[in-house]
Design a protein around this motif. Structure first.
Motif, short mmCIF file in Angstrom:
data_model
loop_
_atom_site.label_atom_id
_atom_site.label_comp_id
_atom_site.label_asym_id
_atom_site.label_seq_id
_atom_site.Cartn_x
_atom_site.Cartn_y
_atom_site.Cartn_z
N PHE A 195 0.82 -1.22 0.00
CA PHE A 195 0.00 0.00 0.00
C PHE A 195 0.85 1.27 0.00
CE2 PHE A 195 -2.63 3.26 2.06
CZ PHE A 195 -3.72 3.23 1.23
N GLU A 196 1.80 1.37 0.90
CA GLU A 196 2.64 2.58 0.98
C GLU A 196 3.61 2.67 -0.19
OE1 GLU A 196 2.74 5.19 3.10
OE2 GLU A 196 0.98 4.47 4.18
N LEU A 250 -4.22 9.58 0.64
CA LEU A 250 -3.78 8.23 0.34
C LEU A 250 -2.61 8.29 -0.63
CD1 LEU A 250 -7.19 6.41 -0.30
CD2 LEU A 250 -5.80 6.33 1.75
N THR A 289 -10.44 5.27 -4.53
CA THR A 289 -9.29 6.10 -4.17
C THR A 289 -9.56 7.56 -4.49
OG1 THR A 289 -7.79 4.25 -4.56
CG2 THR A 289 -6.83 6.45 -4.55
N VAL A 331 -9.66 10.61 -1.79
CA VAL A 331 -8.70 11.71 -1.90
C VAL A 331 -9.39 13.03 -2.20
CG1 VAL A 331 -6.77 12.59 -3.25
CG2 VAL A 331 -6.78 10.21 -2.51
N ALA A 357 -2.37 3.29 -3.45
CA ALA A 357 -3.68 2.69 -3.20
C ALA A 357 -4.30 2.10 -4.47
CB ALA A 357 -4.62 3.73 -2.60
#
Length: 166
Positions: free
Chosen positions: A109-110, A159, A148, A152, A114
């Motif tokens: 994820f990071e 994200l 996403t 956002v 996302a």
């Protein structure tokens, strides 16, 4: 109190155990994780625009439903009814792929963002639960992008979009 007294008072032990576990996790979410790990901007015009708002609501709903599940296990005697909650185990491959999808999402994820990890995890889930229709694979791309972008742009939840700044 003996074991037989406890069994007479608890109608469904599984509901009480599941509700207790959910209650512990939800209280940790509401009182520890949300206040300590979700940062709020110093100037908020509307509390509903806070990044803590949605996780807080979800946490409190889980608290409510876990208490209701515990009460159901204590009060409702359902032994004489057909229990529709019987667990029918699926293939081991399905379980392994579902865990792999979760671990993939958490691990990447990071680093990958996302959108990419959402698409990848959704495709792994589609393989775990054999999806035969071709148009559903298009949804594996549309839903992570849409979710996403909603988080956002609409909900102002930061994200990671992608490593290249997509």
């Amino acid at each position: 109190m003996t074991r037989s007294d406890a069994k007479r008072r608890i109608k469904d032990v599984n509901d009480v155990i599941a509700g207790g576990i959910l209650l512990c996790f939800s209280l940790a979410l509401v009182f520890y994780l949300v206040p300590n790990y979700i940062n709020e901007p110093p100037i908020l015009q509307n509390p509903m625009m806070s990044p803590r708002w949605l996780p807080g609501i979800v946490g409190w709903l889980i608290v409510l439903f876990s208490v209701l599940l515990i009460l159901q296990g204590l009060l409702l005697d359902r032994r004489h009814e057909d229990d529709e909650r019987r667990i029918e185990k699926g293939p081991t491959r399905r379980f392994v792929l579902m865990v792999a999808a979760l671990l993939t999402y958490v691990a990447l994820f990071e680093a990958m963002g996302a959108v990419f990890t959402g698409i990848l995890a959704t495709l792994i889930l589609f393989v775990a639960h054999p999806v035969r229709t071709w148009w559903a694979y298009g949804l594996a791309f549309v839903f992570p992008i849409a979710v996403t972008l909603i988080f956002v742009n609409v909900m102002n939840v930061p994200l990671p979009l992608s490593p290249i700044g997509f």
